[in-house]
Each structure stands twice: as structure tokens, then as C-alpha cells.
Design an enzyme around this catalytic site. Structure first.
Site, PDB file in Angstrom:
ATOM      1  N   THR A 307       8.613 -16.766   8.579  1.00 27.83           N
ATOM      2  CA  THR A 307       7.915 -16.405   7.345  1.00 27.83           C
ATOM      3  C   THR A 307       8.392 -17.284   6.193  1.00 27.83           C
ATOM      4  O   THR A 307       7.594 -17.817   5.414  1.00 27.83           O
ATOM      5  CB  THR A 307       8.162 -14.922   7.007  1.00 27.83           C
ATOM      6  OG1 THR A 307       7.709 -14.105   8.093  1.00 27.83           O
ATOM      7  CG2 THR A 307       7.431 -14.516   5.745  1.00 27.83           C
ATOM      8  N   GLN A 337       1.967 -13.304   9.146  1.00 26.99           N
ATOM      9  CA  GLN A 337       2.674 -13.753   7.952  1.00 26.99           C
ATOM     10  C   GLN A 337       2.401 -15.239   7.700  1.00 26.99           C
ATOM     11  O   GLN A 337       2.616 -16.064   8.584  1.00 26.99           O
ATOM     12  CB  GLN A 337       4.175 -13.518   8.084  1.00 26.99           C
ATOM     13  CG  GLN A 337       4.555 -12.071   8.314  1.00 26.99           C
ATOM     14  CD  GLN A 337       4.784 -11.752   9.776  1.00 26.99           C
ATOM     15  OE1 GLN A 337       3.956 -12.095  10.627  1.00 26.99           O
ATOM     16  NE2 GLN A 337       5.891 -11.093  10.080  1.00 26.99           N
ATOM     17  N   GLN A 359      -1.759 -12.155   4.575  1.00 25.77           N
ATOM     18  CA  GLN A 359      -0.500 -11.411   4.710  1.00 25.77           C
ATOM     19  C   GLN A 359       0.661 -12.251   4.174  1.00 25.77           C
ATOM     20  O   GLN A 359       0.794 -13.431   4.511  1.00 25.77           O
ATOM     21  CB  GLN A 359      -0.235 -11.049   6.170  1.00 25.77           C
ATOM     22  CG  GLN A 359       1.036 -10.216   6.369  1.00 25.77           C
ATOM     23  CD  GLN A 359       1.205  -9.717   7.796  1.00 25.77           C
ATOM     24  OE1 GLN A 359       0.303  -9.833   8.619  1.00 25.77           O
ATOM     25  NE2 GLN A 359       2.357  -9.141   8.075  1.00 25.77           N
ATOM     26  N   ASP A 360       1.491 -11.629   3.319  1.00 27.32           N
ATOM     27  CA  ASP A 360       2.685 -12.293   2.769  1.00 27.32           C
ATOM     28  C   ASP A 360       2.332 -13.529   1.941  1.00 27.32           C
ATOM     29  O   ASP A 360       2.965 -14.582   2.062  1.00 27.32           O
ATOM     30  CB  ASP A 360       3.660 -12.686   3.883  1.00 27.32           C
ATOM     31  CG  ASP A 360       4.336 -11.487   4.529  1.00 27.32           C
ATOM     32  OD1 ASP A 360       3.989 -10.354   4.156  1.00 27.32           O
ATOM     33  OD2 ASP A 360       5.192 -11.679   5.394  1.00 27.32           O
ATOM     34  N   ASP A 381       1.234  -6.643   2.277  1.00 27.17           N
ATOM     35  CA  ASP A 381       2.521  -7.006   1.666  1.00 27.17           C
ATOM     36  C   ASP A 381       2.426  -8.342   0.937  1.00 27.17           C
ATOM     37  O   ASP A 381       3.317  -9.192   1.029  1.00 27.17           O
ATOM     38  CB  ASP A 381       3.620  -7.090   2.741  1.00 27.17           C
ATOM     39  CG  ASP A 381       3.740  -5.818   3.564  1.00 27.17           C
ATOM     40  OD1 ASP A 381       3.353  -4.748   3.065  1.00 27.17           O
ATOM     41  OD2 ASP A 381       4.224  -5.899   4.709  1.00 27.17           O
ATOM     42  N   ARG A 449       4.868  -0.524  -0.456  1.00 26.06           N
ATOM     43  CA  ARG A 449       5.575   0.234   0.568  1.00 26.06           C
ATOM     44  C   ARG A 449       6.998  -0.328   0.683  1.00 26.06           C
ATOM     45  O   ARG A 449       7.255  -1.494   0.365  1.00 26.06           O
ATOM     46  CB  ARG A 449       4.854   0.180   1.913  1.00 26.06           C
ATOM     47  CG  ARG A 449       4.712  -1.191   2.536  1.00 26.06           C
ATOM     48  CD  ARG A 449       4.090  -1.094   3.927  1.00 26.06           C
ATOM     49  NE  ARG A 449       3.988  -2.406   4.568  1.00 26.06           N
ATOM     50  CZ  ARG A 449       3.846  -2.582   5.885  1.00 26.06           C
ATOM     51  NH1 ARG A 449       3.796  -1.531   6.693  1.00 26.06           N
ATOM     52  NH2 ARG A 449       3.744  -3.789   6.399  1.00 26.06           N
ATOM     53  N   TRP A 451       9.881  -2.058   1.989  1.00 25.87           N
ATOM     54  CA  TRP A 451      10.354  -3.011   2.993  1.00 25.87           C
ATOM     55  C   TRP A 451      11.829  -2.761   3.302  1.00 25.87           C
ATOM     56  O   TRP A 451      12.256  -2.837   4.444  1.00 25.87           O
ATOM     57  CB  TRP A 451      10.129  -4.431   2.471  1.00 25.87           C
ATOM     58  CG  TRP A 451      10.472  -5.522   3.437  1.00 25.87           C
ATOM     59  CD1 TRP A 451      10.518  -5.434   4.793  1.00 25.87           C
ATOM     60  CD2 TRP A 451      10.789  -6.878   3.117  1.00 25.87           C
ATOM     61  NE1 TRP A 451      10.856  -6.659   5.344  1.00 25.87           N
ATOM     62  CE2 TRP A 451      11.028  -7.551   4.337  1.00 25.87           C
ATOM     63  CE3 TRP A 451      10.889  -7.581   1.918  1.00 25.87           C
ATOM     64  CZ2 TRP A 451      11.368  -8.906   4.384  1.00 25.87           C
ATOM     65  CZ3 TRP A 451      11.221  -8.932   1.968  1.00 25.87           C
ATOM     66  CH2 TRP A 451      11.462  -9.579   3.201  1.00 25.87           C
TER      67      TRP A 451
END
Length: 545
Positions: A307, A337, A359-360, A381, A449, A451
Site C-alpha cells: 500500500t 489498495q 480504495q486508499d 478508507d 471506521r 483502523w
């Protein structure tokens, strides 16, 4: 639970630590056995055993006489362990032929190098020089120690991304460095003045005080063509170089890093991954506008990258500024990710930029960061990491995820209660991206949320479109209670169709802030604190809001 309970909890931790550490020195000094004496100090830290083990195996130290002495000893011990871990990682790299392991090792070596830099900065700052005093505040030191701990966690998670945890874990866990850094954070946290994280210098303008007059003019220019750049990047050959990385490399070879180096990137789509590395400080990237100057890549975890290293742009050098361009990752929602922008640049600004992915999307990895008038697109996220970061006057755009997925805007990664990190979204707007609008009724979107266990995110005076779920926030995994009592999520005077808190989650860690004095702790002037860092931004507010 009222925010007062959160304050009381951490105040209690503070008082217990100070009480024990400040009452024991006379007893310790009277003890003839230095090992027993240091044990009494170590016993007051969150992780006594690694502390005792280190000092029992290293002779010649002097017992501390006060808390600040013990802090220096702990940071020096942690530095020694960080250097050992870095050296072991480097040796392992020379014998490794597996591509996935090599990728993880490359990240970890870089991250441990940065950890050594952060610990060096901390030592140089907190040890007074004769006649000069300290070079930094205790709040600065807490930021750098927070970064050091985040680096070790990022190394560990990279090995999980590529399923080589069994390979990397023994190398870095033997040093117990994460525990030692946590001890440093706790002791330095006890030295922080209570409620005095707001020492900043404000001038009522739109930009931070550490930005010089010349740089302010660059940021305020409507046309990038008026910029007097050190180097010009142009795909058509009309500049000195054709790639952004080539210009960054030129900047990295200069002898004086304390002066601003301006890179003007002309309009065009630049398909490349860029990296502003450690010690390549004071870089400013100026584009022709977020619709015209685009830096794009397509790396992802499913494509074989961690990531951390999937980022289209990775920024590490101090005091980075970007204005008027787009950072994009085109891997798409099916590739997992895939980071568009990763920043661990201390005291950095992203102004009028677009950050686009799924994502990410945006890894606000560490240090102190400020985003103003930026557009941020993503799905899961998509703003994540463990920096101390404020987003102000930004537009945050959840987009269409894969079928059956939900959107989560933030996943803040605070792993230790003494880390002075978190995500603050202030005076911004959360709206559905165009591709999400047709399926709004079938996709849930949450503001965040947890992590990590002490995840911290606040949303202040922000417009919440109906895209946001009435519940507001999501557990890490459905049905899991992880972090729900230890996180700190809060909302203050938001507006829009989804701003009602009537149906919000009922977790102990969630708060609806009622008082401006509570909410102002997360504003630019107080949350991203420190001498000459980020004061007020010019947005009309009272008491920092």
C-alpha cells in the site's frame, strides 16, 4: 459518553505517570544498585520489560535525576534499537531474491531510516544547548515520536499486504522498538503542558506563518505562468525536463536544502510515479490547475506493490507545497489498495489540488499536514493514515464502489493514546461523486471506521449531503467491537441533510460536541500546533472555528 469523560481519562493517565516518575527520583538516587534504580523508572512506563532489558544489557549509564533526563535516555535507547533494526533489514535485503520480500524490505529500510531521522530530530530538540535552550517544543517532539511509531507499524502492515509477515516480523520484533517508542511517547506526553498545544503565531492571512512572503505570492497567483520557477517541466519539450521526477531529482542534488525550490509543471498528463525523498526539503510543485496538470499512475496491492509503495506520488521531504495539480491512481476499484498521494512531509500544504482514486486514495501517513480547497475522491478508507491533518474548505467525494461494497471516507490509524495525531475535517463539503449519484440508494457511505485502537477523526462545521449514512460511522468489521470504546470520533455543528445526529452510533468513543471550547481543540490553530506552523487560515470563525 460526554467528551469530558475522554478528557478525564487522559488527564488521569497524565497524572499517574507524572506522580510516579516525579516522586521516585530521590529513592532511586539513594539506591546503590543502578539496575534496581532504573527498574523503578522503567516500571512507570507502559512497557517496562523492554526498558529494563535494554538498560540491564548496557552498562555505563547514569541514573536520571528528573523526568526530562529519563526521556533523553529512552530516546537514545530507542535510537540504538532503530539503528540495529535498520542494519538487520539492510543485511537481509542483500540475501533476498523473492520479489515480494524485496518490496517489503525496501519500504521497511526507508521507514526505519526515517525513524532514525525522527529520533535524531527529537534528541537534537529536547537536549538543551549551553546558552541556547531547547530547539523545539515538547509538542514537536511528540509529533516526531508519533511518526517514528507510525513508521514501524507501516513496515509491519506492508508485510501483511504481500503475505510475507513470517519473513519480516522476526527481524523487527526482536528489537521491541515499537514498545520503546511508546514509552518515549508516554514520558514526553507527561512533559507536555496540559491544554497548551495551541502555541502558534497567527497573522490572520490564508497561509501558515512559516510560508515566506515570496511563497505566499506564489500560492496566491492565479496563473502558474507568472511563477518564477527554478525548473520547468513540459511534456512537449518546452521546459528544461520532460518528467516531474527528473525535476525532483535536480532539486535533490542542490547543496542548500533550506531554500525553496519551485518546480513549474506545465499542463499535460504525466504518467509516472514520483517520490520526493527524505532530505529533499522545501520543494514546491506548481501546476496549471487541477484539470490541466495531472500526475497519474496505476500501482496497487493486487499489482504486487505494498500500500505504501503503490502511491503515484510519495512525499517525504520537509515543508512540501503543491498547488494547482491532480494526483491520480487509475488502478480502479477491483485492484484494492491503490494510493494516489502519500505524504509524510512535516509542515506540508496541498492547495487547490485534486486527489483521485478508489480504495486508499490519500495516505496522510504522518507528521503535520494542511489541505485547503482540495477535491478528494475515493471509495473505501480513502483518507487514511496517522498524520495530524486538517482539511479545510475541501470537497470530499465518495464515488461508486464495487457491487456490494460500502464507502468509508476515513480510516485514521492512531495506535497509541499519546500520539498527537488525527483527522480534522473543517468547513468542508461531503458530496456524492457523479458516478455514485445513480446508485445512491444502494450504497452506504460512512464518515469513518477505526483502523487502529485509538482512531481519532472529527468533522466540524461541514456540509453533509444525504450520501452520508444516518449512522454516520462504521465499525472496522461488521459486528466487531474493536476500538469502539477507545476511539474518538466527534461532530460539531455540521449542516446538510445528513447532519442530524439522532440516529448516530451509540459507541462510548463517539461524541456530539456542544461547546466551542471542545471543538476548537481540533482546529488549525490548535490541533496542528507548534511554533510558526499552521495558525488560522482566514476562514471566518470564532475561537478557532
Amino acid at each position: 459518553m460526554h467528551v469530558m469523560m475522554h478528557t478525564i481519562y487522559f488527564l488521569s493517565l497524565y497524572l499517574i505517570l507524572v506522580l510516579f516518575l516525579c516522586l521516585h527520583p530521590l529513592t532511586i538516587l539513594a539506591d546503590g544498585n543502578s539496575t534496581t534504580g532504573i527498574d523503578k523508572w522503567c516500571n512507570q512506563t507502559p512497557y517496562p520489560d523492554p526498558c529494563k532489558c535494554y538498560f540491564q544489557n548496557h552498562n555505563g549509564f547514569r541514573l536520571p535525576t528528573q523526568l526530562s533526563d529519563f526521556r533523553v535516555m529512552l530516546v537514545e535507547a530507542t535510537m540504538d534499537r532503530a539503528i540495529s533494526a535498520r542494519d538487520e533489514l539492510t543485511r537481509s535485503s542483500g540475501n533476498c531474491t523473492d520479489c515480494r520480500k524485496q518490496a517489503v524490505l525496501a519500504d521497511c529500510i526507508n521507514l526505519y531510516e526515517d525513524t532514525i531521522v525522527q529520533l535524531t530530530r527529537t534528541l537534537a530538540g529536547v537536549v538543551p544547548k549551553a546558552g541556547a535552550g531547547k530547539k523545539c517544543t515538547d509538542f514537536d517532539a511528540q509529533t516526531w515520536l508519533s511518526t517514528a511509531l507510525t513508521n514501524t507499524e507501516t513496515c509491519r502492515r506492508g508485510s501483511s499486504d504481500l503475505n510475507v509477515s513470517d519473513f519480516i516480523t522476526p527481524i523487527v520484533s526482536n528489537t521491541k522498538i515499537s514498545n520503546l517508542i511508546s514509552n518515549c511517547l508516554a514520558v514526553n506526553g507527561a512533559l507536555l503542558p496540559t491544554g497548551n498545544n495551541s502555541t502558534t503565531t497567527a497573522d490572520g492571512k490564508d497561509f501558515p506563518m512559516w510560508v515566506s512572503g515570496k511563497e505566499r505570492r506564489l500560492l496566491q497567483l492565479q496563473s502558474a505562468r507568472a511563477v518564477r520557477a527554478n525548473i520547468v517541466v513540459a511534456k512537449d519539450g518546452s521546459g528544461q525536463v520532460k518528467t516531474v521526477q527528473a525535476a525532483i531529482d535536480v532539486a535533490g542534488r542542490r547543496k542548500v536544502m533550506s531554500k525553496r525550490f519551485v518546480i513549474y509543471v506545465k499542463r499535460g498528463i504525466y504518467q509516472e510515479n514520483i517520490n520526493v525523498r527524505l532530505n529533499n526539503d522545501n520543494i514546491m510543485l506548481v501546476g496549471d490547475g487541477m484539470r490541466s496538470t495531472i500526475i497519474t499512475g496505476g500501482r496497487s496491492v493486487k499489482g504486487g506493490y505494498t500500500t505504501y509503495n503503490s502511491a503515484t506520488a510519495g512525499i517525504e521531504g520537509l515543508h512540501f507545497i503543491a498547488k494547482g495539480l491532480t494526483f491520480r491512481n487509475t488502478a480502479g476499484p477491483a485492484k484494492g489498495q491503490a494510493v494516489a498521494l502519500r505524504s509524510s512531509s512535516d509542515l506540508s500544504i496541498f492547495y487547490k489540488c485534486s486527489i483521485e482514486g478508489y480504495q486508499d486514495t490519500l495516505m496522510v501517513h504522518s507528521q503535520r499536514q494542511f489541505y485547503r480547497e482540495c477535491y478528494i475522491y475515493g471509495t473505501i478508507d480513502f483518507i487514511f493514515g496517522n498524520a495530524a491533518v486538517v482539511f479545510q474548505n475541501c470537497i470530499i467525494l465518495p464515488r461508486r464502489p464495487l457491487h456490494g461494497q460500502s464507502n468509508v471516507i476515513t480510516a485514521q490509524g492512531r495506535a497509541d493514546p499519546f500520539q498527537n495525531t488525527g483527522i480534522s475535517i473543517h468547513n468542508s463539503r461531503i458530496l456524492p461523486a457523479p458516478d455514485l449519484k445513480p446508485v445512491l440508494g444502494t450504497v452506504k457511505t460512512y464518515m469513518g471506521r477505526p483502523w487502529m485502537k485509538y482512531s481519532r477523526t472529527v468533522v466540524l462545521k461541514t456540509y453533509l449531503d444525504s450520501v452520508v449514512s444516518p449512522f454516520g460511522w462504521s465499525p472496522w468489521i461488521e459486528g466487531s467491537g474493536f476500538g469502539l470504546d477507545t476511539l474518538f470520533y466527534a461532530e460539531y455543528k455540521n449542516s446538510g441533510p445528513a447532519s442530524s445526529t439522532r440516529w448516530r452510533v451509540r459507541w462510548n468513543g463517539f461524541h456530539v460536541l456542544k461547546r466551542a471550547s471542545d471543538a476548537s481543540a481540533f482546529t488549525v490553530g490548535r490541533f496542528i500546533a507548534g511554533p510558526a506552523w499552521l495558525p488560522r487560515t482566514g476562514v471566518p470563525f470564532t475561537s478557532g472555528l
